[in-house]
Structures are given as structure tokens and as C-alpha cells.
Design a protein around this motif. Structure first.
Motif, PDB file in Angstrom:
ATOM      1  N   ASP A  97       0.828  -1.212   0.000  1.00  0.00           N
ATOM      2  CA  ASP A  97       0.000   0.000   0.000  1.00  0.00           C
ATOM      3  C   ASP A  97       0.860   1.259   0.000  1.00  0.00           C
ATOM      4  N   THR A  98       1.954   1.222   0.749  1.00  0.00           N
ATOM      5  CA  THR A  98       2.853   2.381   0.802  1.00  0.00           C
ATOM      6  C   THR A  98       3.505   2.611  -0.556  1.00  0.00           C
ATOM      7  N   ARG A  99       3.937   1.542  -1.189  1.00  0.00           N
ATOM      8  CA  ARG A  99       4.596   1.672  -2.497  1.00  0.00           C
ATOM      9  C   ARG A  99       3.640   2.247  -3.538  1.00  0.00           C
ATOM     10  N   LYS A 100       2.408   1.771  -3.516  1.00  0.00           N
ATOM     11  CA  LYS A 100       1.426   2.261  -4.497  1.00  0.00           C
ATOM     12  C   LYS A 100       1.064   3.722  -4.236  1.00  0.00           C
ATOM     13  N   VAL A 101       0.919   4.065  -2.970  1.00  0.00           N
ATOM     14  CA  VAL A 101       0.634   5.470  -2.626  1.00  0.00           C
ATOM     15  C   VAL A 101       1.791   6.352  -3.055  1.00  0.00           C
ATOM     16  N   TYR A 105       9.944   1.734   6.109  1.00  0.00           N
ATOM     17  CA  TYR A 105      11.351   1.957   5.778  1.00  0.00           C
ATOM     18  C   TYR A 105      11.720   1.337   4.439  1.00  0.00           C
ATOM     19  N   ASN A 106      11.195   0.160   4.174  1.00  0.00           N
ATOM     20  CA  ASN A 106      11.541  -0.547   2.942  1.00  0.00           C
ATOM     21  C   ASN A 106      11.158   0.245   1.701  1.00  0.00           C
ATOM     22  N   VAL A 107      10.148   1.085   1.826  1.00  0.00           N
ATOM     23  CA  VAL A 107       9.708   1.898   0.683  1.00  0.00           C
ATOM     24  C   VAL A 107      10.361   3.285   0.705  1.00  0.00           C
ATOM     25  N   LEU A 108      10.357   3.938   1.866  1.00  0.00           N
ATOM     26  CA  LEU A 108      10.813   5.318   1.928  1.00  0.00           C
ATOM     27  C   LEU A 108      12.335   5.438   1.885  1.00  0.00           C
ATOM     28  N   GLY A 109      13.042   4.542   2.561  1.00  0.00           N
ATOM     29  CA  GLY A 109      14.490   4.683   2.661  1.00  0.00           C
ATOM     30  C   GLY A 109      14.869   5.726   3.703  1.00  0.00           C
ATOM     31  N   ASN A 110      16.159   5.804   4.002  1.00  0.00           N
ATOM     32  CA  ASN A 110      16.644   6.654   5.099  1.00  0.00           C
ATOM     33  C   ASN A 110      16.325   8.136   4.897  1.00  0.00           C
ATOM     34  N   GLU A 111      16.528   8.636   3.686  1.00  0.00           N
ATOM     35  CA  GLU A 111      16.373  10.078   3.452  1.00  0.00           C
ATOM     36  C   GLU A 111      14.929  10.527   3.651  1.00  0.00           C
ATOM     37  N   PHE A 144       9.274  11.546   8.439  1.00  0.00           N
ATOM     38  CA  PHE A 144       8.265  10.671   9.029  1.00  0.00           C
ATOM     39  C   PHE A 144       8.221  10.898  10.535  1.00  0.00           C
ATOM     40  N   TYR A 145       7.016  11.068  11.086  1.00  0.00           N
ATOM     41  CA  TYR A 145       6.832  11.354  12.508  1.00  0.00           C
ATOM     42  C   TYR A 145       5.807  10.389  13.091  1.00  0.00           C
ATOM     43  N   CYS A 159      -1.429   8.236  20.208  1.00  0.00           N
ATOM     44  CA  CYS A 159      -2.345   7.532  19.318  1.00  0.00           C
ATOM     45  C   CYS A 159      -1.496   6.600  18.451  1.00  0.00           C
ATOM     46  N   LYS A 160      -2.112   5.891  17.542  1.00  0.00           N
ATOM     47  CA  LYS A 160      -1.407   4.843  16.801  1.00  0.00           C
ATOM     48  C   LYS A 160      -0.968   5.283  15.403  1.00  0.00           C
ATOM     49  N   CYS A 161      -0.989   6.586  15.148  1.00  0.00           N
ATOM     50  CA  CYS A 161      -0.693   7.092  13.802  1.00  0.00           C
ATOM     51  C   CYS A 161       0.770   7.494  13.635  1.00  0.00           C
ATOM     52  N   GLY A 162       1.241   7.317  12.414  1.00  0.00           N
ATOM     53  CA  GLY A 162       2.503   7.891  11.964  1.00  0.00           C
ATOM     54  C   GLY A 162       2.213   8.711  10.723  1.00  0.00           C
ATOM     55  N   ILE A 163       3.034   9.721  10.448  1.00  0.00           N
ATOM     56  CA  ILE A 163       2.734  10.626   9.335  1.00  0.00           C
ATOM     57  C   ILE A 163       4.004  11.030   8.599  1.00  0.00           C
ATOM     58  N   TYR A 164       3.901  11.059   7.276  1.00  0.00           N
ATOM     59  CA  TYR A 164       4.939  11.625   6.407  1.00  0.00           C
ATOM     60  C   TYR A 164       4.451  12.993   5.965  1.00  0.00           C
TER      61      TYR A 164
END
Length: 341
Positions: free
Chosen positions: A252-256, A287-293, A298-299, A304-309
Motif C-alpha cells: 500500500d505504501t509503495r502504491k501510494v 522503511y523498505n519503501v521510503l528509505g533513510n532520506e 516521518f513522525y 495515538c497509533k498514527c505515523g505521518i509523512y
């Protein structure tokens, strides 16, 4: 062959020798148990040494591979010895860098925002109203919904796309302040649908009960197969809350990522588990999609259970939310109006 030293002369140490010896040159095994060292001498022909032998290996390009599953004390022991070339043995897979995981954890801790501080800022400008919260099993928490709505309000965002819809609480709380909302969720007869889950466990099925606003367009499709190009709109906020396996989150992350614009926000649910502990499976998939940079943008939220780019221009704002007093307690004024659907 790369050289490794195994730590732990138990059954998993034996398994590691058999599994890794054709890919790595195993120098020896170390163990903290001196009785085991004196009694056994070697394991599968590989010599067992004491921990003191690692002192001579610090400057050498040799990986230390920890074989026990319960390895926190061993990791701490090696780090105290200033040995940081640490890996864990992943049974029947290979070895995995511990230091990379440690660095990721430290980065995540440094990028933890106070959702209370954020909502306090937003509520000074807008009324954060949640219209549909059902408290059913499988749903999100009040602050998850409030976070999504507050992101839309504070940054004046108008289009929203959600991957994975159950009752429809999240999308129905965003729809009143959005121009257009989109939902991609598996068909009700799909084996992975909430409808199938409810049937399997004898639960009442409320699938899509709240997806009724006129500005919501729903696609009943498996996101693994869905062509996101069918949605010919610039999306301001994506919410990924579908298949929670590593493969599903990564897909889902890769497609988004292929679909989103440079100014888009991406929110993931369940990057934290119960008790707000980090969900390592979700973080690894991201991480596998976004990479270090890209992970620098990403926060994670504290309560709560959310993370955000977030887009580049919003990083300084979110960095300011990471600077908060953990002794401050935020409380929320709630009013309850109950409706039947």
C-alpha cells in the motif's frame, strides 16, 4: 566469504552454524556460560570461547551474530564493550543488523510528536468535531480520528484517500471538511474483508455502515491489484489502514508513493501497538519503501497509533511538535450525542 562470530552456544547457535556456514566463515562462538564452554568445547566443530575473546575483534571487520531470540541483555553487553557490528540470526533467513534497528528506534524517538500540543494549536483556530465514533472492535481511537481531521483543517487540505475501510468512522469524520474523499477497500465477500472476519468470529457486521456522505467515492477492490491511476485527482492526505502484514503495508505504501504529489501527507494507522509501543513490522515495511532520506520526514504520535509523512515545507513545524514537556498532561472536553444507524 565474510567472517562472523556467533554469540550463543545453544540450539539456535547450532541451527545458525548449519544454516550460515555455506555463506559465512564462522570464526568461533562465544558464550557467557563458562560451564558450557568447559563442558562442550565446541559446537558442530566450531570452537566455543568466552566473551573476553571479543576484545581482540573490535578493530576487525567481523560481524557478531547473536543467536538467542531473547537478546536485549546481550546487545547491551556488546554496546557497553563498544562493539557495534552487531547482528541477529534470523532463523532460516540470514542475519539482520541490530545497530540499524537501534538507529531507527532512536530516530523514531526523536521524531515523536505530542498530539496534545498539536491539537491544542489546532483547536485555537478550529473546532475539532468528531461526528461518528463507534468504539467497536477493529476501529481506531478518538485521537486517531481527531488527528486526521486536524491535519485536514490546520493545513487547509481538501482531498482524502483511504486504504482500508471497515465501518467508515475515519472517512466519515473527514468528509464534512473535505471536497472529495476516496476509499479503496476489499469487496465484502473477499476472504480478508471485515465482513468475512465478522462472520468467522460470530460478530455483527457493520461494514461500511457510515460511508454515506455524497462526497465519498468507494472502490471495492484489493489494493494489491487496484490501479491507483483510476483516481485522477491530486490527493492531499492518504490514510493507509488496510492489510496490516508487512507485505500489505509495504504494498500500500509503495502504491501510494507512486500516486502521491510532492505536497501530499501520508498517514499510517497501527504504527504503534497497544500501550503505544512501536509496531516494528509496520515501521520496517515503511522503511523498505521510503528509505533513510525520506524517513527524515516521518513522525509518530505519542498518544495515538498514527505515523505521518509530511511535505518538506512542513518539517520545521512538526520538528517543533517534537519539542514538548512530557510532564504536561493534556485533557480533552468531550460532549456525547448518541445516534442509531
Amino acid at each position: 566469504m565474510d567472517k562472523i562470530i556467533l554469540f550463543g552456544a545453544g540450539n539456535r547457535g547450532k541451527d545458525a552454524i548449519i544454516s550460515l556456514s555455506n555463506r559465512y566463515e564462522i570464526e568461533y562462538i562465544v558464550d557467557n556460560d563458562k560451564d558450557k564452554i568447559n563442558r562442550m568445547g565446541d559446537l558442530e566443530g566450531v570452537k566455543i570461547n568466552g566473551i573476553e575473546n571479543l576484545e581482540t575483534m573490535k578493530e576487525k571487520d567481523v560481524r557478531i551474530v547473536i543467536t538467542p531470540v531473547d537478546n536485549k541483555e546481550i546487545i547491551a553487553q556488546l554496546l557497553e564493550m563498544q562493539i557495534d557490528n552487531i547482528f541477529t540470526y534470523e532463523a532460516n533467513r540470514d542475519i539482520k543488523s541490530v545497530l540499524y534497528s537501534v538507529k531507527k528506534k532512536k530516530q523514531l524517538e526523536a521524531h515523536e510528536i505530542s498530539i496534545g500540543k498539536f491539537l491544542n494549536l489546532v483547536s485555537g483556530k478550529y473546532s475539532i468535531e468528531l461526528d461518528n465514533v463507534c468504539f467497536r472492535s477493529g476501529g481506531s481511537g478518538v485521537l486517531d480520528y481527531a488527528f486526521l481531521r486536524a491535519i485536514m483543517q490546520y493545513f487547509n487540505l481538501k482531498t482524502y484517500l483511504e486504504v482500508g475501510t471497515y465501518i467508515g468512522e475515519s472517512i466519515s469524520n473527514v468528509a464534512p471538511i473535505a471536497d472529495k474523499c476516496f476509499s479503496i477497500t476489499v469487496p465484502l465477500d473477499h476472504p480478508a474483508s471485515m465482513s468475512s472476519f465478522c462472520k468467522q468470529y460470530g460478530m455483527v457486521d457493520f461494514s461500511n455502515r457510515l460511508v454515506c456522505q455524497s462526497n465519498i467515492k468507494q472502490y471495492f477492490a484489493d489494493s494489491k491489484e487496484f490501479d491507483f491511476r483510476m483516481i485522477d485527482e491530486k490527493i492531499d492526505v492518504y490514510f493507509i489502514d488496510g492489510d496490516h502484514s508487512m507485505e500489505g503495508i509495504e504494498n500500500d505504501t509503495r502504491k501510494v508513493w507512486k500516486h502521491k504529489g510532492k505536497d501530499s501527507f501520508v498517514v499510517w494507522h497501527d504504527v504503534k501497538k497497544e500501550g503505544y509501543q512501536i509496531n516494528e513490522i509496520a515501521i520496517e515495511a515503511i522503511y523498505n519503501v521510503l528509505g533513510n532520506e525520506e524517513m527524515q520526514k516521518f513522525y509518530i504520535c505519542d498518544n495515538c497509533k498514527c505515523g505521518i509523512y509530511v511535505p518538506d515545507e512542513c518539517c520545521s513545524f512538526f520538528d517543533s511538535l517534537c519539542d514538548f514537556n512530557r510532564d504536561v498532561l493534556y485533557s480533552y472536553k468531550l460532549s456525547i450525542e448518541v445516534r442509531e444507524y
